[in-house]
Design a protein around this motif. Structure first.
Motif, PDB file in Angstrom:
ATOM      1  N   GLU A 337      58.900  31.168  37.145  1.00 13.33           N
ATOM      2  CA  GLU A 337      58.358  30.808  38.462  1.00 13.33           C
ATOM      3  C   GLU A 337      58.347  29.292  38.635  1.00 13.33           C
ATOM      4  OE1 GLU A 337      54.595  32.737  38.462  1.00 13.33           O
ATOM      5  OE2 GLU A 337      55.431  34.744  38.851  1.00 13.33           O
ATOM      6  N   GLN A 338      58.029  28.553  37.554  1.00 11.35           N
ATOM      7  CA  GLN A 338      58.095  27.090  37.612  1.00 11.35           C
ATOM      8  C   GLN A 338      59.525  26.611  37.833  1.00 11.35           C
ATOM      9  OE1 GLN A 338      56.034  24.949  34.432  1.00 11.35           O
ATOM     10  NE2 GLN A 338      54.795  26.761  34.026  1.00 11.35           N
ATOM     11  N   THR A 340      61.905  28.232  39.332  1.00 10.14           N
ATOM     12  CA  THR A 340      62.282  28.545  40.713  1.00 10.14           C
ATOM     13  C   THR A 340      61.749  27.489  41.675  1.00 10.14           C
ATOM     14  OG1 THR A 340      62.276  30.918  40.220  1.00 10.14           O
ATOM     15  CG2 THR A 340      62.145  30.273  42.545  1.00 10.14           C
ATOM     16  N   ARG A 341      60.463  27.141  41.517  1.00  9.89           N
ATOM     17  CA  ARG A 341      59.872  26.140  42.407  1.00  9.89           C
ATOM     18  C   ARG A 341      60.564  24.781  42.240  1.00  9.89           C
ATOM     19  NH1 ARG A 341      55.029  28.774  40.730  1.00  9.89           N
ATOM     20  NH2 ARG A 341      54.626  27.158  39.163  1.00  9.89           N
ATOM     21  N   ARG A 344      64.109  24.838  43.776  1.00  7.48           N
ATOM     22  CA  ARG A 344      64.026  24.885  45.239  1.00  7.48           C
ATOM     23  C   ARG A 344      63.658  23.501  45.785  1.00  7.48           C
ATOM     24  NH1 ARG A 344      60.078  28.756  46.055  1.00  7.48           N
ATOM     25  NH2 ARG A 344      61.650  30.399  45.912  1.00  7.48           N
ATOM     26  N   LYS A 345      62.714  22.841  45.122  1.00 12.83           N
ATOM     27  CA  LYS A 345      62.267  21.524  45.571  1.00 12.83           C
ATOM     28  C   LYS A 345      63.370  20.484  45.458  1.00 12.83           C
ATOM     29  CE  LYS A 345      58.806  17.939  44.555  1.00 12.83           C
ATOM     30  NZ  LYS A 345      57.625  17.583  43.712  1.00 12.83           N
TER      31      LYS A 345
END
Length: 457
Positions: A337-338, A340-341, A344-345
């Motif tokens: 999840e980290q 992915t974030r 994306r950022k």
């Protein structure tokens, strides 16, 4: 030597590799030193011999001396003629579907790599950008990229020579990862490469995930010693260990490490060396070391070695979870999840880790000759990530001397490799390797191990 049952037949193509040019056929049938036939034959035999687990390349080749593979070129496409192939690869006279897919993956990758390294003057191994680009092209050519899928690929590293209770543990971890929709990427062989795939396959089945990915990344020098296990449904062959390792960290989104020997230690040193590069300081990359309770001492030894050689910063880049498959899956899920974030950022691709900086020391192919092994610079005055690169090369040489055909031949002719360096560091290396020997992590259980190395202070 026990006689082996064999089958001779014609095999129709499957997948994207259906036609070849006359030039490609000539290269695959060329038995000269510059030709591809010997490499093609060796890799094909490893695929066909996947039902048998072993780690002696020479023994496998000796058992099937009369095996051969030929291209049957027709106007409508190509076929493969298998001569005296292992009978275990067939059911009711037909080649097992998964084996057939992997066989044509071998054909696809060998030809592609040959044309982009041997014949393309634009490519140079001195260029870090070129090497990363080649890894990207090989993976893309193999259809390994799913562009819009959020990070879900967990790379699982570990030994092919592990105890039964350790193998069962890898399946339990794989099961928990599979229940949470994660896909598995390994070196494609037996042991800790097979177990997580097997467990995740059941997890996917329970969640009714019908298109689970079980990716196997291997190389010609090791495929005969670690033939693809039956769960692999995407096989990619990289030209050498350095590009194989880069493919793992570019394609994968997190890594779980199970117990293993020098090959697993090589992988650990590789990823830690990359993560210790100041340019990669802020890039999230979940890294978990795990095993059953009986493997606790193994990871304590690994952790001690890392602390004494690479320092506390290296130790901070991973977590050790003992005997808790559920916690491993939760830690990996949180880590993904980290990832992915972050991607994306920063606008980085989900399917290929472009932002990760990999220096030339981790990319340049290392030829484990006796001279190169003896000349490795091993001292703690080097920057930690450079020391990790050199220690990785030392482990790579030991793997070659243990199971790769060329390395085994060199050891037989010239004796053990000589490793020298800073006395205290060499004591650490010697202690770690000796622990692998005592725990039977150098060869498959039951095999007598003759060290291919000597430690000199």
């Amino acid at each position: 030597m026990t006689a082996r049952n064999t089958v001779s037949t014609i095999v129709n193509p499957v997948g994207s590799m259906r036609v070849l040019s006359n030039r490609e056929v000539s290269r695959l049938q060329d038995t000269s030193q510059k030709g591809l036939h010997r490499l093609f034959r060796q890799c094909a035999l490893a695929i066909l011999n996947c039902e048998q687990e072993g780690d002696d390349t020479e023994e496998i080749m000796e058992q099937f001396q009369d095996f051969d593979i030929r291209i049957v070129q027709e106007h409508r496409g190509l076929k493969l003629e298998l001569i005296n192939a292992p009978a275990d690869a067939f059911v009711a006279g037909k080649l097992i579907r998964g084996v057939r897919e992997n066989l044509f993956s071998v054909l696809r990758d060998i030809l592609y790599v040959s044309s982009h390294i041997t014949e393309d003057p634009r490519f140079t191994v001195e260029s870090s950008t070129d090497i990363t680009h080649l890894v990207f092209q090989i993976l893309r050519h193999a259809d390994a990229f799913i562009t819009k899928q959020v990070p879900s690929i967990v790379v699982c590293w570990g030994g092919h020579s592990i105890a039964r209770h350790e193998y069962e543990y890898t399946k339990k971890v794989g099961y928990q990862l599979g229940l949470r929709g994660m896909n598995i990427c390994t070196g494609c062989g037996p042991g800790a490469m097979k177990g997580p795939m097997k467990g995740a396959y059941i997890g996917h089945a329970k969640q009714r995930i019908s298109r689970g990915r079980f990716i196997g990344l291997t190389e010609p020098g090791i495929i005969a010693a670690e033939s693809p296990n039956p769960i692999v449904n995407e096989l990619v062959i990289l030209p050498d260990i350095e590009k194989r390792l880069e493919a793992f960290v570019r394609l994968g989104h997190g890594i779980t490490v199970f117990p293993g020997g020098p090959g697993t230690c090589e992988e650990i040193l590789y990823i830690l060396g990359i993560l210790l590069n100041p340019a990669n300081k802020d890039i999230p990359f979940p890294l978990v070391f795990t095993g059953p309770e009986a493997a606790k001492a193994y990871f304590e030894k690994i952790d001690e070695f890392i602390g004494n050689t690479l320092g506390e910063e290296a130790q901070s880049r991973y977590q050790i979870i003992i005997d808790d498959p559920l916690e491993v899956s939760r830690a990996m899920r949180s880590g993904l999840e980290q990832v992915t974030r972050f991607r994306r950022k920063h606008g980085d691709a989900y399917y290929f880790n472009w932002l990760l900086q990999i220096e030339q020391e981790f990319q340049a192919p290392f030829d484990p000759t006796h001279e190169n092994m003896a000349n490795l610079e091993l001292n703690t005055q080097l920057p930690a990530h450079i020391l990790a690169a050199n220690l990785r090369r030392a482990m790579s040489g030991i793997v070659a001397g243990n199971i790769k055909e060329e390395g085994v031949t060199q050891i037989r002719a010239k004796g053990p490799y000589q490793l020298t360096g800073e006395p205290e560091l060499m004591k650490q290396v010697d202690s770690l390797l000796q622990s692998f020997v005592e725990q039977h992590r150098m060869k498959l259980p039951g095999s007598h191990y003759e060290p291919c190395y000597e430690i000199k202070n």
